[in-house]
Structures are given as C-alpha cells and as structure tokens.
Design an enzyme around this catalytic site. Structure first.
Site, PDB file in Angstrom:
ATOM      1  N   CYS A  67     -33.626  17.695  14.666  1.00  0.00           N
ATOM      2  CA  CYS A  67     -33.467  16.626  15.667  1.00  0.00           C
ATOM      3  C   CYS A  67     -33.359  17.177  17.090  1.00  0.00           C
ATOM      4  O   CYS A  67     -33.564  16.447  18.057  1.00  0.00           O
ATOM      5  CB  CYS A  67     -32.243  15.786  15.342  1.00  0.00           C
ATOM      6  SG  CYS A  67     -32.267  15.161  13.666  1.00  0.00           S
ATOM      7  N   HIS A  73     -30.690  11.582  21.478  1.00  0.00           N
ATOM      8  CA  HIS A  73     -31.251  11.500  20.130  1.00  0.00           C
ATOM      9  C   HIS A  73     -30.651  10.254  19.480  1.00  0.00           C
ATOM     10  O   HIS A  73     -29.436  10.032  19.531  1.00  0.00           O
ATOM     11  CB  HIS A  73     -30.863  12.762  19.346  1.00  0.00           C
ATOM     12  CG  HIS A  73     -31.164  12.671  17.894  1.00  0.00           C
ATOM     13  ND1 HIS A  73     -32.363  12.186  17.415  1.00  0.00           N
ATOM     14  CD2 HIS A  73     -30.433  12.984  16.797  1.00  0.00           C
ATOM     15  CE1 HIS A  73     -32.343  12.209  16.099  1.00  0.00           C
ATOM     16  NE2 HIS A  73     -31.181  12.681  15.698  1.00  0.00           N
ATOM     17  N   ASN A  96     -33.546   6.732  12.919  1.00  0.00           N
ATOM     18  CA  ASN A  96     -33.529   8.143  13.325  1.00  0.00           C
ATOM     19  C   ASN A  96     -34.887   8.763  12.989  1.00  0.00           C
ATOM     20  O   ASN A  96     -35.231   8.899  11.818  1.00  0.00           O
ATOM     21  CB  ASN A  96     -32.394   8.862  12.577  1.00  0.00           C
ATOM     22  CG  ASN A  96     -32.297  10.342  12.920  1.00  0.00           C
ATOM     23  OD1 ASN A  96     -33.164  10.896  13.578  1.00  0.00           O
ATOM     24  ND2 ASN A  96     -31.242  10.973  12.454  1.00  0.00           N
TER      25      ASN A  96
HETATM   26  N1  ACO Z   1     -24.585   0.746   1.876  1.00  0.00           N
HETATM   27  C1  ACO Z   1     -23.347   0.440   1.425  1.00  0.00           C
HETATM   28  N2  ACO Z   1     -22.403   1.369   1.239  1.00  0.00           N
HETATM   29  C2  ACO Z   1     -22.700   2.635   1.513  1.00  0.00           C
HETATM   30  C3  ACO Z   1     -23.965   3.024   1.983  1.00  0.00           C
HETATM   31  C4  ACO Z   1     -24.939   2.021   2.163  1.00  0.00           C
HETATM   32  N3  ACO Z   1     -26.175   2.270   2.624  1.00  0.00           N
HETATM   33  N4  ACO Z   1     -23.970   4.360   2.189  1.00  0.00           N
HETATM   34  C5  ACO Z   1     -22.754   4.815   1.843  1.00  0.00           C
HETATM   35  N5  ACO Z   1     -21.990   3.767   1.425  1.00  0.00           N
HETATM   36  C6  ACO Z   1     -20.604   3.800   0.974  1.00  0.00           C
HETATM   37  C7  ACO Z   1     -20.169   5.141   0.442  1.00  0.00           C
HETATM   38  O1  ACO Z   1     -20.527   5.281  -0.892  1.00  0.00           O
HETATM   39  C8  ACO Z   1     -18.695   5.089   0.653  1.00  0.00           C
HETATM   40  O2  ACO Z   1     -18.119   4.376  -0.387  1.00  0.00           O
HETATM   41  P1  ACO Z   1     -16.710   4.828  -1.028  1.00  0.00           P
HETATM   42  O3  ACO Z   1     -15.719   4.742   0.125  1.00  0.00           O
HETATM   43  O4  ACO Z   1     -16.493   3.830  -2.113  1.00  0.00           O
HETATM   44  O5  ACO Z   1     -16.927   6.217  -1.494  1.00  0.00           O
HETATM   45  C9  ACO Z   1     -18.517   4.268   1.924  1.00  0.00           C
HETATM   46  O6  ACO Z   1     -19.757   3.541   2.078  1.00  0.00           O
HETATM   47  C10 ACO Z   1     -18.298   5.116   3.149  1.00  0.00           C
HETATM   48  O7  ACO Z   1     -19.204   6.208   3.133  1.00  0.00           O
HETATM   49  P2  ACO Z   1     -19.310   7.221   4.305  1.00  0.00           P
HETATM   50  O8  ACO Z   1     -20.372   8.227   3.999  1.00  0.00           O
HETATM   51  O9  ACO Z   1     -17.959   7.702   4.696  1.00  0.00           O
HETATM   52  O10 ACO Z   1     -19.831   6.240   5.448  1.00  0.00           O
HETATM   53  P3  ACO Z   1     -19.870   6.474   6.980  1.00  0.00           P
HETATM   54  O11 ACO Z   1     -19.091   5.465   7.670  1.00  0.00           O
HETATM   55  O12 ACO Z   1     -19.630   7.919   7.333  1.00  0.00           O
HETATM   56  O13 ACO Z   1     -21.400   6.160   7.289  1.00  0.00           O
HETATM   57  C11 ACO Z   1     -23.406   7.366   7.766  1.00  0.00           C
HETATM   58  C12 ACO Z   1     -22.434   6.926   6.692  1.00  0.00           C
HETATM   59  C13 ACO Z   1     -24.025   6.138   8.380  1.00  0.00           C
HETATM   60  C14 ACO Z   1     -24.483   8.248   7.141  1.00  0.00           C
HETATM   61  C15 ACO Z   1     -22.620   8.161   8.837  1.00  0.00           C
HETATM   62  O14 ACO Z   1     -21.836   9.141   8.247  1.00  0.00           O
HETATM   63  C16 ACO Z   1     -23.494   8.789   9.863  1.00  0.00           C
HETATM   64  O15 ACO Z   1     -24.107   8.121  10.670  1.00  0.00           O
HETATM   65  N6  ACO Z   1     -23.498  10.125   9.890  1.00  0.00           N
HETATM   66  C17 ACO Z   1     -24.130  10.899  10.961  1.00  0.00           C
HETATM   67  C18 ACO Z   1     -25.549  10.611  11.139  1.00  0.00           C
HETATM   68  C19 ACO Z   1     -26.385  11.421  10.265  1.00  0.00           C
HETATM   69  O16 ACO Z   1     -25.921  12.080   9.378  1.00  0.00           O
HETATM   70  N7  ACO Z   1     -27.694  11.361  10.513  1.00  0.00           N
HETATM   71  C20 ACO Z   1     -28.621  12.041   9.721  1.00  0.00           C
HETATM   72  C21 ACO Z   1     -29.522  12.909  10.458  1.00  0.00           C
HETATM   73  S1  ACO Z   1     -28.712  14.145  11.264  1.00  0.00           S
HETATM   74  C22 ACO Z   1     -29.052  14.073  12.799  1.00  0.00           C
HETATM   75  O17 ACO Z   1     -29.952  13.417  13.199  1.00  0.00           O
HETATM   76  C23 ACO Z   1     -28.170  14.841  13.583  1.00  0.00           C
END
Ligand code: ACO
Length: 329
Positions: free
Chosen positions: A115, A256, A286
């Site tokens: 990214c 980004h 993304n």
């Molecule tokens: N729909 C419903 N529930 C979901 C989903 C979904 N699509 N995805 C995860 N969950 C659930 C999980 O299973 C978890 O359930 P649990 O508490 O029963 O275990 C709960 O939601 C929370 O999960 P988290 O992973 O903690 O959710 P979070 O709030 O962190 O959101 C996300 C996840 C959106 C991926 C976030 O962490 C994020 O944006 N991370 C950074 C961005 C990223 O990683 N981008 C990828 C590319 S990297 C880059 O570009 C730098």
C-alpha cells in the site's frame, strides 16, 4: 530549491465497471452492510472483469494521465508500476503496459511496497528527474486485489477493490511546483501481519497450497489497525515538522484509503478538519498501491485539489512499510 523540479503534470484513473456492494456480501457471508459501513466506511468496491488483469487497468489509467499531461506518449522516458498483484510473475507489469502503449524503448520496471508502493515510486521517480536523467516518467499504481482476496474470509474480503491510478511526473526548471519531500520506511519483522503465504519461491504453488487457500491475502486486521493509526499520525507530524508546515499550510491530505475510522482518528487528533482529508474509500475500498493516485485524480476532477495547492500523502501497508510525500501541485 532544486534547479529542476519533479512536477505532477497529469493524473488519471481507471475503475472497472463491475461493482460489489456490501449487500452483495450479505448474500454469501455472515456479515452486514451496517457492520462493514461502521467498521470501515466502505460501501462499494470495483471488481475487474474476468478478461481484465493488472496491466489492463494500469494501461487505461496511464492513457488518461498522459492525455491530462498533454504530452506525446513517445516522450515518456520511464514507466514504473507499483503493484503486488502483477499481471504475471514474469515479466514486469510495466513491460506489459509499455507494449499496450506501443512505446518500446523506454525503461520499464515494477516495484513492490504494497500500500506504500505509490509513494515509494514517486520517491524513485523524483530522483531520476531531479538528477537530470529523465524528463517524463509515467508512474502507475495498479492492483487486481480480487484475484488474491479470499471471499470466504469475512475479516478481509470486505476491504479490497480493484483499480489503477497514474501520474505523469515531468521535469520543470525554476518551478515553484513539485514533489518537495518524500519519506520511506519499513519494518520487515512485521511481515506476518499481512502477507500471501504461497506462490513465491519460499512456498511454490502446489495442490496443497491451493487446497489450504495459501494464495490469498492473510491479514491480522486488529494489529494492522493499531499500527496504521499510530503511523498515519507519526507520518503527518513528521512531514509537517520537516517542511515547516502548519495545518493551515496544507490544503489537502490525500491518504491511502484503508479505513475511514483510521483516517478520522489520526487526522482528527492532529486538528485537520474533515474537509482537508480526501476520502473516496466508501466507493472504492482499499486498492493498495492504486489507492492514492485514484484518490488524487478524483480530488482534482472534483476541484478539491487545485493547481498551487500543497498536499500531503500518507500510506502504510504490508512489509510493514510506511511512507509520506509533500507535493506542491
Ligand atoms: N462482518 C461481521 N463481523 C465481522 C466481520 C464482517 N465482515 N469481520 C470480522 N467480524 C467479526 C469478528 O469475527 C469479530 O467477532 P468476535 O468478536 O465474535 O470474535 C468482530 O467482528 C470484531 O473483529 P475485529 O477483527 O476485531 O474487527 P475490527 O473492528 O478490528 O475490524 C477490520 C476489522 C475492519 C479489518 C479492521 O481491523 C481494520 O480496518 N484493520 C486495518 C485495515 C486493514 O487491515 N487493511 C488491510 C490492508 S492493510 C493496509 O492497507 C495497510
């Protein structure tokens, strides 16, 4: 000030026609529009047709950028493509783009910094221009994320979209415009947080790697989230200090497009009002290395970034890598 400046003279983007909405995910995943919207800010993303791949998206974006720059494509001295989803493992996507443009002869290569790749590419291009080696460089960020996305993994698949963005960077003498600052950084120990396990020399493709779904992006979202908020804030603060800029001096942050919550948190904390942060993540998701050039082109088209503006770009991604740039448009 450098005698020769590396000036962005054209921008372009290409987004495939097919759109995948949050409601589409509800049909095959345990998720909801409400969850995706509140956790990420994403509503839709574009998905390449079966007959399109990264060089096709890159080529369309490049054509638009070249047209916008008003140069003859034969005057391009170098093509750099930033991607981690290349057209083929061999040769580089940049060579395919060159062939499509019909401009054999100029240099062409790919870079890989996920990214952060577009800003890494800008930094490389700037050196060639400021050093007097080249006059016109075509820089493209292009990704077909959908081919490496595991649509059975609800924690990652909802994030990614396909697309390409391109710029033409040209040499201009005694100009007050140009790429005035870039910072590149990485911490290789963070690779397990975001990677594709198989398909490289470390773990070549096999029946087992396919069965184990090892050719898809593996993401530790929660850890990346924390890293991204911290790095985005640090990068903005560093760029402001290094260039003696205040919030008032910066017309627009073009970040980004990773997660609206990350951007809101980092930029808000530093006192940037929302109208100074360009976001199109709700429409495109993304798109990794394509994210910033797509956003820049859209911001210019909408008149939100104008000639003479000072803009700040920030990115972070797999590697882990992170990068920033300050540009006078
Ligand atoms: N729909 C419903 N529930 C979901 C989903 C979904 N699509 N995805 C995860 N969950 C659930 C999980 O299973 C978890 O359930 P649990 O508490 O029963 O275990 C709960 O939601 C929370 O999960 P988290 O992973 O903690 O959710 P979070 O709030 O962190 O959101 C996300 C996840 C959106 C991926 C976030 O962490 C994020 O944006 N991370 C950074 C961005 C990223 O990683 N981008 C990828 C590319 S990297 C880059 O570009 C730098």
């Amino acid at each position: 000030m450098e005698k020769v400046q590396a000036v962005i003279t054209g921008t372009g983007r290409y987004l495939p026609e097919k759109i995948l909405t949050n409601h589409d995910f509800e049909k095959f995943l345990d998720t909801s529009d409400e969850w995706i919207t509140t956790r990420t800010g994403i509503k839709t993303r574009h998905i390449a047709d079966d007959n399109q791949a990264t060089a096709d998206l890159a080529y369309y974006a490049a054509e638009n950028a070249i047209k916008d720059a008003g140069i003859d494509k034969n005057d391009i001295d170098l093509i750099i493509v930033s991607t981690f989803t290349p057209h083929m493992p061999l040769p580089s996507t940049a060579c395919f783009v060159q062939e499509k443009l019909g401009i054999a002869g100029c240099g062409a290569f790919d870079i890989s910094a996920a990214c952060s790749g577009f800003i890494y590419g800008m930094s490389i291009a700037r050196q060639f221009i400021v050093g007097g080696i080249y006059k016109n460089i075509l820089l493209i960020g292009a990704e077909t994320m959908s081919r490496f996305t595991d649509y059975k993994d609800r924690g990652s698949c909802i994030l990614f979209g396909d697309g390409a963005g391109a710029i033409v960077i040209s040499a201009q003498e005694q100009s007050d415009k140009g790429i005035i600052y870039t910072k590149l950084a990485a911490d290789g120990s963070g690779w397990p947080l975001l990677h594709i396990p198989a398909g490289g020399s470390h773990r070549p493709a096999s029946v087992q790697t396919v069965e184990n779904r090892e050719h898809y992006i593996k993401l530790k979202g929660r850890e990346i989230y924390k890293f991204a908020v911290q790095k985005m804030q640090e990068l903005i603060e560093d760029a402001m200090v290094q260039n003696n800029l205040s919030v008032e001096d910066i017309d627009m942050i073009v970040p980004h497009q990773v997660n609206k919550r990350i951007t809101d948190s980092a930029c808000g904390h530093l006192g940037f009002p929302t109208e100074k942060v360009f976001l199109n993540i709700s429409q495109v998701g993304n798109t990794s290395a394509a994210s910033i050039p797509i956003a820049l082109d859209q911001a210019m088209e909408e008149g939100k970034v104008k000639q003479g503006d000072t803009i700040l770009m920030v990115a972070f991604g797999a590697g882990l890598t992170w990068a920033s740039a300050v540009i006078k448009m």
